[in-house]
Scaffold this active site. Structure first.
Site, PDB file in Angstrom:
ATOM      1  N   GLY A 112      -2.914   5.758  13.588  1.00 46.90           N
ATOM      2  CA  GLY A 112      -4.112   5.088  14.092  1.00 46.90           C
ATOM      3  C   GLY A 112      -4.565   3.937  13.206  1.00 46.90           C
ATOM      4  O   GLY A 112      -4.074   3.732  12.102  1.00 46.90           O
ATOM      5  N   ASP A 113      -5.504   3.182  13.727  1.00 47.83           N
ATOM      6  CA  ASP A 113      -6.219   2.126  13.000  1.00 47.83           C
ATOM      7  C   ASP A 113      -7.458   1.852  13.872  1.00 47.83           C
ATOM      8  O   ASP A 113      -7.869   2.733  14.646  1.00 47.83           O
ATOM      9  CB  ASP A 113      -5.330   0.878  12.818  1.00 47.83           C
ATOM     10  CG  ASP A 113      -5.902  -0.109  11.795  1.00 47.83           C
ATOM     11  OD1 ASP A 113      -5.750   0.122  10.593  1.00 47.83           O
ATOM     12  OD2 ASP A 113      -6.542  -1.104  12.196  1.00 47.83           O
ATOM     13  N   LYS A 164       0.841  -1.206   0.000  1.00 49.13           N
ATOM     14  CA  LYS A 164       0.000   0.000   0.000  1.00 49.13           C
ATOM     15  C   LYS A 164       0.871   1.249   0.000  1.00 49.13           C
ATOM     16  O   LYS A 164       0.659   2.187  -0.768  1.00 49.13           O
ATOM     17  CB  LYS A 164      -0.885  -0.025   1.252  1.00 49.13           C
ATOM     18  CG  LYS A 164      -1.814   1.154   1.377  1.00 49.13           C
ATOM     19  CD  LYS A 164      -2.397   1.283   2.776  1.00 49.13           C
ATOM     20  CE  LYS A 164      -3.036   0.004   3.278  1.00 49.13           C
ATOM     21  NZ  LYS A 164      -3.869   0.236   4.492  1.00 49.13           N
ATOM     22  N   SER A 197      -0.827  10.682   5.914  1.00 52.32           N
ATOM     23  CA  SER A 197       0.154  10.595   6.997  1.00 52.32           C
ATOM     24  C   SER A 197       1.529  11.021   6.499  1.00 52.32           C
ATOM     25  O   SER A 197       2.276  11.717   7.199  1.00 52.32           O
ATOM     26  CB  SER A 197       0.242   9.166   7.540  1.00 52.32           C
ATOM     27  OG  SER A 197      -0.801   8.899   8.443  1.00 52.32           O
ATOM     28  N   LYS A 212       3.267  -2.320  11.204  1.00 56.94           N
ATOM     29  CA  LYS A 212       1.950  -2.254  11.856  1.00 56.94           C
ATOM     30  C   LYS A 212       2.126  -2.659  13.306  1.00 56.94           C
ATOM     31  O   LYS A 212       3.076  -3.370  13.648  1.00 56.94           O
ATOM     32  CB  LYS A 212       0.983  -3.230  11.180  1.00 56.94           C
ATOM     33  CG  LYS A 212      -0.476  -2.925  11.453  1.00 56.94           C
ATOM     34  CD  LYS A 212      -1.010  -1.890  10.495  1.00 56.94           C
ATOM     35  CE  LYS A 212      -2.403  -1.442  10.823  1.00 56.94           C
ATOM     36  NZ  LYS A 212      -2.967  -0.614   9.751  1.00 56.94           N
TER      37      LYS A 212
HETATM   38  P1  NDP Z   1     -12.634   2.548  13.839  1.00 60.56           P
HETATM   39  O1  NDP Z   1     -12.207   1.962  15.112  1.00 60.56           O
HETATM   40  O2  NDP Z   1     -12.789   4.018  13.724  1.00 60.56           O
HETATM   41  O3  NDP Z   1     -13.993   1.901  13.342  1.00 60.56           O
HETATM   42  C1  NDP Z   1     -14.103   0.526  13.118  1.00 60.56           C
HETATM   43  C2  NDP Z   1     -15.525   0.213  12.721  1.00 60.56           C
HETATM   44  O4  NDP Z   1     -15.587  -1.139  12.264  1.00 60.56           O
HETATM   45  C3  NDP Z   1     -16.507   0.332  13.869  1.00 60.56           C
HETATM   46  O5  NDP Z   1     -17.764   0.697  13.368  1.00 60.56           O
HETATM   47  C4  NDP Z   1     -16.509  -1.076  14.442  1.00 60.56           C
HETATM   48  O6  NDP Z   1     -17.701  -1.414  15.135  1.00 60.56           O
HETATM   49  C5  NDP Z   1     -16.386  -1.914  13.170  1.00 60.56           C
HETATM   50  N1  NDP Z   1     -15.699  -3.169  13.495  1.00 60.56           N
HETATM   51  C6  NDP Z   1     -14.408  -3.288  13.891  1.00 60.56           C
HETATM   52  N2  NDP Z   1     -14.108  -4.572  14.139  1.00 60.56           N
HETATM   53  C7  NDP Z   1     -15.223  -5.259  13.910  1.00 60.56           C
HETATM   54  C8  NDP Z   1     -15.543  -6.627  13.986  1.00 60.56           C
HETATM   55  N3  NDP Z   1     -14.621  -7.554  14.355  1.00 60.56           N
HETATM   56  N4  NDP Z   1     -16.803  -6.997  13.644  1.00 60.56           N
HETATM   57  C9  NDP Z   1     -17.719  -6.054  13.272  1.00 60.56           C
HETATM   58  N5  NDP Z   1     -17.468  -4.741  13.190  1.00 60.56           N
HETATM   59  C10 NDP Z   1     -16.245  -4.359  13.494  1.00 60.56           C
HETATM   60  O7  NDP Z   1     -11.556   2.035  12.757  1.00 60.56           O
HETATM   61  P2  NDP Z   1     -11.221   2.615  11.329  1.00 60.56           P
HETATM   62  O8  NDP Z   1     -12.427   3.179  10.692  1.00 60.56           O
HETATM   63  O9  NDP Z   1     -10.002   3.462  11.457  1.00 60.56           O
HETATM   64  O10 NDP Z   1     -10.759   1.297  10.554  1.00 60.56           O
HETATM   65  C11 NDP Z   1     -11.676   0.509   9.788  1.00 60.56           C
HETATM   66  C12 NDP Z   1     -10.899  -0.323   8.782  1.00 60.56           C
HETATM   67  O11 NDP Z   1     -10.157   0.541   7.902  1.00 60.56           O
HETATM   68  C13 NDP Z   1      -9.878  -1.283   9.361  1.00 60.56           C
HETATM   69  O12 NDP Z   1      -9.804  -2.431   8.531  1.00 60.56           O
HETATM   70  C14 NDP Z   1      -8.569  -0.514   9.244  1.00 60.56           C
HETATM   71  O13 NDP Z   1      -7.455  -1.366   9.227  1.00 60.56           O
HETATM   72  C15 NDP Z   1      -8.788   0.159   7.906  1.00 60.56           C
HETATM   73  N6  NDP Z   1      -7.983   1.340   7.632  1.00 60.56           N
HETATM   74  C16 NDP Z   1      -7.951   2.407   8.491  1.00 60.56           C
HETATM   75  C17 NDP Z   1      -7.213   3.520   8.184  1.00 60.56           C
HETATM   76  C18 NDP Z   1      -7.229   4.744   9.039  1.00 60.56           C
HETATM   77  O14 NDP Z   1      -6.593   5.733   8.648  1.00 60.56           O
HETATM   78  N7  NDP Z   1      -7.907   4.758  10.161  1.00 60.56           N
HETATM   79  C19 NDP Z   1      -6.388   3.578   6.964  1.00 60.56           C
HETATM   80  C20 NDP Z   1      -6.552   2.444   6.087  1.00 60.56           C
HETATM   81  C21 NDP Z   1      -7.310   1.365   6.437  1.00 60.56           C
HETATM   82  P3  NDP Z   1     -17.708  -1.384  16.747  1.00 60.56           P
HETATM   83  O15 NDP Z   1     -17.526   0.069  17.117  1.00 60.56           O
HETATM   84  O16 NDP Z   1     -19.014  -1.933  17.107  1.00 60.56           O
HETATM   85  O17 NDP Z   1     -16.543  -2.229  17.164  1.00 60.56           O
HETATM   86  O1  2IT Z   2      -4.084   0.690   7.367  1.00 64.34           O
HETATM   87  C1  2IT Z   2      -3.607   1.846   7.252  1.00 64.34           C
HETATM   88  O2  2IT Z   2      -3.127   2.239   6.204  1.00 64.34           O
HETATM   89  C2  2IT Z   2      -3.668   2.720   8.426  1.00 64.34           C
HETATM   90  N1  2IT Z   2      -4.209   2.324   9.455  1.00 64.34           N
HETATM   91  C3  2IT Z   2      -3.054   4.087   8.367  1.00 64.34           C
HETATM   92  C4  2IT Z   2      -1.572   4.016   8.552  1.00 64.34           C
HETATM   93  C5  2IT Z   2      -0.868   5.349   8.697  1.00 64.34           C
HETATM   94  O3  2IT Z   2       0.327   5.291   8.984  1.00 64.34           O
HETATM   95  O4  2IT Z   2      -1.464   6.420   8.497  1.00 64.34           O
END
Ligand code: NDP
Ligand code: 2IT
Length: 448
Positions: free
Chosen positions: A168-169, A117, A380, A129
């Site tokens: 974050g993640d 990525k 980032s 990670k």
């Molecule tokens: P958040 O913690 O902000 O939100 C996660 C969401 O997904 C919540 O609504 C949560 O529900 C739901 N969720 C998480 N785990 C589960 C599960 N096991 N089963 C059902 N629902 C689930 O995280 P993000 O939005 O930051 O991340 C979401 C995805 O995007 C992840 O795969 C992450 O790796 C990916 N990502 C994030 C990036 C970022 O910049 N934040 C960048 C690139 C990818 P609940 O609150 O009920 O747990």
């Molecule tokens: O999965 C991802 O790309 C992230 N959670 C963001 C990683 C970052 O360093 O901004």
């Protein structure tokens, strides 16, 4: 799954033998190797340099104890992880996940994905990670702070703006990054802004980083649709999840004229035929840290469903933005039956391999996470750039940079897919283009 070239097959078997029980890591490796038959045939120097074997073995894997005390005085022990996977292109870069399902295999799958990525962004960042099996749900602010401080008290010795830059993640957002940065600053006695990204705007964060992953996913979707002379305007969209990625994917899709009619959390999903009220959703999820049942209770026409799948709701664009392996073959079948045009992974590996195959067989435009959600890590890297130059950019300028990065990223994937005889296959395009870049850098740097 395709038949692997003998070089790739050997490497894959080594991964299975050496990393028992790490199913998600195996899945992520297999997904990349499946795209590489023609590449290794065309470039024998990769096999000669054991590039695949080297890529599949993290440069460094850290596991540590994270002790912390809750508000009642009970001591808890969690496990912390940081996998520094590959630094051929730049310092290790990638998020931290706090969720009870986190284990070494999950962190390795995410770190492996991150290598490719990050290469796709065109910016100088390696892949890593980390995270913890800590469950932030229901914890007070003070407990979150103590946990973050304890986590950083071990992590700080391994990271740095030129070494490894976490962000974050799932379960780690602006609040957690603030506590982590505060503890890093205190222990090291250094104001090293570039050691973490996703910081608050008051202390070195970048405009658009909060929105970037979701926005970028929608920009990529817009580019895919444009290859078929289609647009997002007037389309019915569904996002899964209701966290950082989902909310801002929904926001950008709405800004581009789409109607986002459903989202989910781990307790079920809501359907809101009037289009999601994003101010209300943000208030509940970002401020109150509440549930979607609270959303449904405040919107007369919205319905909450505790059972079943959000993917049974008809839509033209599906944006899975929750977690890995959340969209299964049955979901893909119902999306296809309901006429889905495009699927873009806002989350990391949310679609199972069977689901991806169903989209391919039915000519559904499909964007893998390493391409579609790269806007977050790309922004980032823009935050690191601003920190290094002691500058801060306006929202509109930063969003334009993100948009252009996603346009270029889309074109890079499309061109690689064309060149290797798989036009329209963004999975192959993303894997090939990023692999070649990382592999060439590794060859150039010697056996290290
Ligand atoms: P958040 O913690 O902000 O939100 C996660 C969401 O997904 C919540 O609504 C949560 O529900 C739901 N969720 C998480 N785990 C589960 C599960 N096991 N089963 C059902 N629902 C689930 O995280 P993000 O939005 O930051 O991340 C979401 C995805 O995007 C992840 O795969 C992450 O790796 C990916 N990502 C994030 C990036 C970022 O910049 N934040 C960048 C690139 C990818 P609940 O609150 O009920 O747990
Ligand atoms: O999965 C991802 O790309 C992230 N959670 C963001 C990683 C970052 O360093 O901004």
């Amino acid at each position: 799954m395709s038949e692997l070239d003998p070089t790739l097959d050997r490497a894959y078997r080594t991964v299975l033998d050496r990393n028992p029980g790490e199913a998600e890591f195996h899945q992520a490796v297999r997904e990349v190797l499946d795209s590489l038959n023609r590449v290794v045939a065309a470039r024998p120097e990769y096999a000669a340099g054991s590039i695949i074997e080297r890529l599949c073995e993290p440069e460094r894997q850290l596991m540590f104890r994270v002790p912390w005390t809750d508000d009642k005085g009970n001591v808890h022990i969690n496990r912390g992880f940081r996998v520094e996977f590959n630094s051929a292109l730049g310092p290790y870069k990638g998020g931290l996940r706090f969720h009870p399902t986190v284990n070494l295999g999950i962190v390795k799958f995410l770190g492996f994905e991150q290598i490719f990525k990050n290469a796709l962004t065109g910016l100088p960042i390696g892949g890593g990670k980390g995270g913890s099996d800590f469950d932030p749900k229901g914890r007070s602010d003070a407990e979150i702070m103590r946990f973050c401080q304890s986590f950083m008290t071990e992590l700080y010795r391994h990271i740095g703006e030129y070494t490894d830059v976490p962000a974050g993640d799932i379960g780690v957002g602006g609040r957690e990054i603030g506590y982590l940065f505060g503890q890093y600053k205190r222990i090291t006695n250094r104001y090293e802004s570039g050691v973490l990204t996703g910081k608050g705007l008051a202390y070195g964060g970048s405009q658009v980083r909060t929105e970037a992953t979701g926005y970028g996913t929608v920009f990529f979707t817009r580019e895919m649709l444009a290859t078929k002379n289609r647009s997002l305007s007037g389309r019915r969209v569904i996002v899964s999840g209701s966290g950082n990625v989902a909310i801002y994917a929904a926001q950008k899709a709405t800004q581009l004229g789409a109607q986002v009619v459903a989202c989910s959390d781990s307790g079920g999903y809501v359907v809101d035929e009037d289009g999601l009220d994003l101010d209300l959703l943000k208030q509940i999820k970002e401020v109150e840290r509440g549930r979607l049942t609270d959303y449904a209770a405040q919107r007369p026409n919205a319905t909450h469903h505790a059972e079943g799948s959000v993917w049974s709701v008809p839509c033209e664009i599906a944006l899975p933005c929750a977690t890995q392996n959340e969209l299964h073959a049955e979901d893909a079948k119902s999306l296809v039956a309901n006429g889905v045009l495009a699927v873009a992974e806002g989350a990391n590996m949310p679609c199972t391999p069977d689901a991806v195959a169903i989209f391919a067989d039915n000519d559904v435009l499909f964007a893998p996470g390493k391409a579609a959600n790269a806007g977050g890590v790309a922004t980032s890297a823009l935050e690191m750039q601003q920190n290094a130059s002691r500058d801060s950019w306006h929202f509109s300028h930063t969003e334009e940079r993100l948009d252009q990065i996603m346009i270029d990223l889309h074109d890079r994937c499309a061109t690689a897919a064309d060149t290797f005889g798989e036009p329209g296959n963004y999975v192959a395009g993303a894997n090939i283009s990023s692999f070649v870049q990382v592999a060439d850098a590794m060859l150039a740097l010697g056996v290290i």
